[in-house]
Motif scaffolding. Structure first.
Motif, short mmCIF file in Angstrom:
data_model
loop_
_atom_site.label_atom_id
_atom_site.label_comp_id
_atom_site.label_asym_id
_atom_site.label_seq_id
_atom_site.Cartn_x
_atom_site.Cartn_y
_atom_site.Cartn_z
N GLN A 1 0.80 -1.21 0.00
CA GLN A 1 0.00 0.00 0.00
C GLN A 1 0.85 1.27 0.00
OE1 GLN A 1 -3.29 0.12 -0.34
NE2 GLN A 1 -3.24 -2.11 -0.56
N GLY A 2 2.13 1.15 0.30
CA GLY A 2 2.99 2.33 0.30
C GLY A 2 3.86 2.38 1.54
N VAL A 3 4.94 3.13 1.43
CA VAL A 3 5.88 3.29 2.53
C VAL A 3 5.59 4.62 3.22
CG1 VAL A 3 8.30 3.52 3.17
CG2 VAL A 3 7.62 1.93 1.35
N PRO A 4 5.28 4.63 4.50
CA PRO A 4 4.98 5.90 5.18
C PRO A 4 6.21 6.82 5.19
CG PRO A 4 4.22 4.02 6.47
CD PRO A 4 5.08 3.47 5.37
N LEU A 5 6.02 8.03 4.70
CA LEU A 5 7.06 9.06 4.70
C LEU A 5 6.51 10.28 5.43
CD1 LEU A 5 9.79 10.22 3.74
CD2 LEU A 5 8.63 10.91 1.63
N ARG A 6 6.98 10.50 6.63
CA ARG A 6 6.53 11.63 7.45
C ARG A 6 7.48 12.79 7.23
NH1 ARG A 6 7.55 13.40 12.80
NH2 ARG A 6 5.77 14.54 13.70
N THR A 7 6.97 13.88 6.68
CA THR A 7 7.80 15.02 6.32
C THR A 7 7.46 16.22 7.19
OG1 THR A 7 7.82 14.24 4.03
CG2 THR A 7 8.55 16.49 4.43
N VAL A 8 8.42 16.71 7.91
CA VAL A 8 8.28 17.92 8.71
C VAL A 8 9.18 18.97 8.09
CG1 VAL A 8 8.48 18.95 11.01
CG2 VAL A 8 7.83 16.54 10.77
N LEU B 1 2.50 8.58 1.38
CA LEU B 1 2.73 7.17 1.13
C LEU B 1 3.55 7.06 -0.14
CD1 LEU B 1 -0.66 5.43 1.98
CD2 LEU B 1 1.47 5.39 3.27
N VAL B 2 4.78 6.60 0.00
CA VAL B 2 5.67 6.42 -1.14
C VAL B 2 5.32 5.11 -1.83
CG1 VAL B 2 8.05 6.20 -1.88
CG2 VAL B 2 7.48 7.70 0.02
N ALA C 1 5.60 1.73 -3.15
CA ALA C 1 6.68 0.81 -2.80
C ALA C 1 7.43 0.30 -4.03
CB ALA C 1 6.12 -0.37 -2.00
N LEU C 2 6.73 0.17 -5.16
CA LEU C 2 7.39 -0.38 -6.33
C LEU C 2 8.43 0.56 -6.92
CD1 LEU C 2 4.42 -2.14 -8.18
CD2 LEU C 2 6.22 -3.17 -6.81
N LYS C 3 8.47 1.78 -6.48
CA LYS C 3 9.48 2.71 -6.97
C LYS C 3 10.78 2.61 -6.17
CE LYS C 3 5.98 6.03 -8.46
NZ LYS C 3 6.08 5.73 -9.88
N LEU C 4 10.79 1.83 -5.11
CA LEU C 4 11.98 1.72 -4.27
C LEU C 4 12.92 0.64 -4.82
CD1 LEU C 4 10.52 1.95 -0.67
CD2 LEU C 4 11.74 3.71 -1.92
N GLY C 5 14.23 0.90 -4.69
CA GLY C 5 15.25 -0.06 -5.07
C GLY C 5 16.29 -0.15 -3.98
N ASP C 6 17.47 -0.69 -4.31
CA ASP C 6 18.50 -0.79 -3.29
C ASP C 6 19.19 0.54 -3.04
OD1 ASP C 6 19.52 -0.83 -5.80
OD2 ASP C 6 20.53 -2.75 -5.62
N ASP D 1 9.44 4.91 7.17
CA ASP D 1 9.20 3.67 7.92
C ASP D 1 9.13 2.50 6.95
OD1 ASP D 1 8.58 1.74 9.72
OD2 ASP D 1 6.63 2.56 10.31
N LEU D 2 10.10 1.60 7.05
CA LEU D 2 10.13 0.39 6.23
C LEU D 2 10.08 -0.87 7.11
CD1 LEU D 2 12.73 1.51 3.59
CD2 LEU D 2 10.45 0.69 3.08
N SER D 3 9.55 -0.71 8.29
CA SER D 3 9.45 -1.86 9.19
C SER D 3 8.28 -2.75 8.77
CB SER D 3 9.26 -1.38 10.63
OG SER D 3 8.10 -0.58 10.75
N GLY D 4 8.41 -4.02 9.10
CA GLY D 4 7.34 -4.97 8.81
C GLY D 4 7.42 -5.63 7.44
N TYR D 5 8.47 -5.36 6.69
CA TYR D 5 8.59 -5.95 5.36
C TYR D 5 9.43 -7.23 5.43
CZ TYR D 5 6.66 -1.69 3.40
OH TYR D 5 5.84 -0.63 3.10
N HIS D 6 9.11 -8.17 4.55
CA HIS D 6 9.82 -9.44 4.50
C HIS D 6 11.00 -9.32 3.54
CE1 HIS D 6 6.50 -11.32 6.70
NE2 HIS D 6 5.68 -10.69 5.88
N HIS D 7 11.86 -10.33 3.56
CA HIS D 7 13.03 -10.40 2.68
C HIS D 7 12.87 -11.61 1.77
CE1 HIS D 7 15.44 -7.30 4.76
NE2 HIS D 7 14.81 -7.73 5.84
#
Length: 753
Positions: free
Chosen positions: A390-397, A455-456, A458-463, A504-510
């Motif tokens: 659903q997306g990676v939470p990105l909190r921007t202040v 919400l970033v 997720a499919l746009k993320l890489g290494d 926040d990238l917690s909770g993801y599997h490898h």
């Protein structure tokens, strides 16, 4: 009187003769003393292009963003005799000559003013500016300021005609001279590595003869440390047997590292009175025997295990070292590393603040009406499973100087050059507000501080990822009426992404499909899963030569550069059968073992007249519909990825070569970022013309997923089958529901009867 005069004259002559005889006797010693003069310190010229100093593209200076600065360092064992700036730029053809000019600063001191002449307009210009070497320090800034004018009446600072493009081929040229340093390990890793240096790190490694596995492991530990320190610069380790590197005229002194045990020493350490045998791991820094401006780091021990202990101690406890010689009493690692805990990778077990991701203070703050973007680098494990998320939470202040007018000022957010979202930059409230209230209003964050959750995808993320924030301020600066011109100075706009912003990238599997040589060259995966390579076994040829050992050190240093941690847990073996049975990821160097030569997954291995990977005369597949046999004499190498023959969750990455020319070609490819970008799939052939990659064989997967997510992921590749299963499932559910309803109806009818 005459008699006394003659007596005095004869006495003076006698004294002169005696003095002459004494001088004749002493003349050889005196001449010898005068002939011993200190050698001239070596000096050389260093050229640092803007591209090498962090400007990969040309820099465009505008009327409202009219300055840029280039930063470079000077090593502590160097002094600058001369310095200059070779500037290449192209000014706008609409500028007013002479009135428009450039100001060049070195460490905030004005060095030169370059007027823009009429013949310069719209054409490439080459200028040389002398820089005062006395102002050079450890850290230096060259600032270029563009003062541009296109008219002398009613000028708009934001006009599109005000521009000047500075070429990335511009360079800072410094003539450096070596300094003599004391032998003190407190300055380690200097003089071998200095963080102020931007060039590729080159450290020669010296052995007495072909090193054994223990000696290679000790050298790999120290090489990986230098690789982790060098980072993006890259590192190379030429290997020498029984000789030290020689000084070259016009080049910097070359310091080296020597690994020597009591029974295996280079010839220059053969003097046991000067270099007695040791009874414990020892690290000593000495002068180069033939170059007083170079140093030799001696890693000594009774055997190969002592050498590894000395290297480990230098890596882990180097900040405790002092003096020219240190004896290591004990080395103990207290806590083992955990998977995916590489220092250069972002944590994936909790939200991470931007303050943990920045490289230097002030990275998140910008200024100006058209400020530069704020960029945050995010390095992730390549096997992070973000499929259909659903997306990676990105909190921007963020905070900024609030504009006075309601306009279209916005903050644009993108990741990996792909647009994510746009946030409005709200204006401050208008009205009669006292200065104290306005200041309190800004400080309290009511008008200039905001927090947004995005919400970033997720499919746009890489290494390797770059999160970019662009503050775009809209403003009216001037009037275009020549008879009634009103010009206002631009406001000093400032903006900052707060360090408390988080991702926040917690909770993801490898979970990842292999083989994938692309993730190997980009992130060192699968070996980098453990930052210390404790689950890696390197399989090297027995009796490895200098070039082969050098390739091993370069590869291990490259993995450490990506993880940011030395390979303290690396194991080595020269027996393939023992290695294949080990539960570890295998890094194979040299020729392909006999057990793997007939593997059907290796569909692309080029055959040569010399047996470098397969059996002599073997034919191999280069495409699904053809077979080609050739013989060639030019160098060739290959990188091959495959599944471990003994463990389904383990991988093998083979660096295949047979002769010195092949290894040099492989080594050059590993040091070339452009060639590495072409490495992908399961097989990559390396030739002098470039790299050709191809996917061969069946894929396998490493990692783990919950059973329901694993089933859904693999079925998604077969939409027809998925549709059939869905239809069957619906029919079965309908049938079961029908049976239940019939049973309920019979029960009700039986009860009524």
């Amino acid at each position: 009187m005459n008699r006394h005069f003659r007596k005095f004259l004869f006495g003076g002559l006698a004294l002169l003769l005696a003095a002459g005889a004494l001088a004749a006797t002493a003349s050889p010693a005196t001449a010898a003393t005068r002939s011993v003069t200190p050698p001239q310190p070596p000096a050389w010229q260093t050229t640092r292009t803007f591209a090498r100093l962090g400007r990969p593209d040309d820099t465009l200076l505008l009327g409202i963003r009219n300055s840029d600065q280039i930063e470079f360092g000077l090593r502590r064992d160097r002094i600058a005799n001369e310095a200059g700036l070779r500037l290449q730029y192209t000014p706008s053809p609409a500028l007013l000559p002479t009135l428009s000019h450039l100001r060049i600063y070195l460490n905030d001191a004005l060095m030169s003013v370059l007027p823009i002449e009429k013949e310069h307009l719209g054409r490439p210009v080459h200028q040389q500016v002398a820089l005062d070497p006395r102002l050079l320090a450890d850290f230096n800034r060259v600032r270029i300021e563009f003062i541009g004018h296109y008219t002398d009446i009613c000028e708009d600072p934001a006009h599109s005609a005000l521009w000047l493009s500075v070429s990335r081929d511009s360079s800072v040229v410094v003539r450096e001279q070596a300094l003599v340093l004391h032998n003190d390990l407190a300055y380690f890793p200097a003089p071998f590595f200095d963080a102020r240096e931007t060039a590729r790190l080159v450290v020669p490694i010296v052995f007495a003869a072909a090193p054994g596995l223990g000696e290679q492991r000790a050298a790999a530990i120290l090489a990986s440390y230098f690789g982790s320190e060098a980072g993006w610069r890259g590192a190379s380790f030429p290997v020498l047997f029984d000789r030290l590197p020689e000084a070259e005229a016009g080049k910097a002194p070359q310091s080296a590292i020597v690994f020597a045990s009591n029974d295996r020493r280079p010839a220059f350490l053969a003097d046991t009175e000067k270099y007695p045998p040791v009874d414990a791991p020892v690290v000593e820094l000495i002068d180069h025997p033939h170059d007083p401006y170079a140093k030799i780091l001696l890693v000594l021990g009774r055997d190969a295990d002592d050498l590894a202990s000395a290297a480990t101690a230098l890596v882990l406890g180097g900040e405790l070292f002092r003096g020219a010689r240190v004896t290591v009493n004990r080395v103990q690692r207290l806590e083992p590393r955990k998977p995916y805990d590489a220092p250069n990778w972002m944590r994936t077990d909790r939200p991470v603040r931007f303050g943990e991701l920045i490289d230097y203070p002030g990275q998140l703050q910008v200024s100006g009406l058209q400020p530069r973007p704020v960029v945050v680098d995010v390095n992730l494990p390549p096997d992070l499973f973000v499929w259909r998320n659903q997306g990676v939470p990105l909190r921007t202040v963020y905070r900024y100087t609030a504009p006075n007018l309601s306009d279209e000022s916005r903050l644009n957010v993108s990741i990996n050059d792909q647009f994510i979202s746009s946030l409005p930059l709200q204006s401050s409230e208008q009205g009669r507000v006292r200065l104290e209230e306005l200041r309190l209003n800004v400080l309290s964050g009511d008008a200039g501080a905001f927090s947004d959750k995005l919400l970033v995808p997720a499919l746009k993320l890489g290494d390797h990822n770059r999160i970019r924030f662009d503050f775009n301020f809209a403003s009216v600066l001037a009037s275009a009426q020549r008879d009634r011109c009103q010009t206002m100075l631009p406001v000093d706009m400032r903006a900052i992404i707060d360090e408390e912003s988080s991702i926040d990238l917690s909770g993801y599997h490898h979970y990842i499909g292999m083989p994938d040589l692309g993730v190997f060259v980009r992130s060192g995966f699968p070996f980098s899963r453990m930052a210390d390579l404790s689950e890696t076994l390197a399989v090297v040829p027995a009796g490895a030569g200098a070039t082969q050992v050098g390739v091993l050190l370069d590869v291990v240093a490259g993995i450490a550069a990506r993880t940011g941690y030395p390979a303290l847990g690396l194991r080595l073996s020269d027996d393939w059968r023992t290695a294949a049975a080990t539960d570890a990821d295998l890094l194979l160097l040299g020729r392909l073992p006999d057990e793997l030569r007939d593997d059907p997954d290796l569909e692309l291995l080029l055959e040569r007249s010399r047996d470098w990977s397969l059996r002599p005369g073997a034919t191999h597949t280069v495409a699904a519909e053809s077979r080609v046999d050739i013989s060639a004499g030019a160098p060739i190498a290959a990188i091959v990825g495959m599944q471990s023959p003994s463990h389904a969750q383990r991988s093998v990455v083979a660096l295949l070569a047979s002769e010195a020319g092949d290894y040099e070609l492989l080594r050059a490819a590993l040091a070339d970022p452009q060639r590495l970008n072409a490495v992908a799939g399961s097989v990559s052939l390396i030739r002098s013309s470039g790299v050709v990659s191809q996917a061969a064989g069946e894929r396998y997967f490493v990692g783990s997923l919950p059973w329901w997510l694993l089933t859904w992921f693999h079925l998604s590749a077969y939409p027809v089958l998925l549709a059939v299963l869905a239809t069957i499932s619906v029919a079965l559910a309908a049938f079961l529901l029908w049976r239940v309803l019939r049973w309920a109806a019979r029960q009700r009818l039986a009860g009524d009867a």
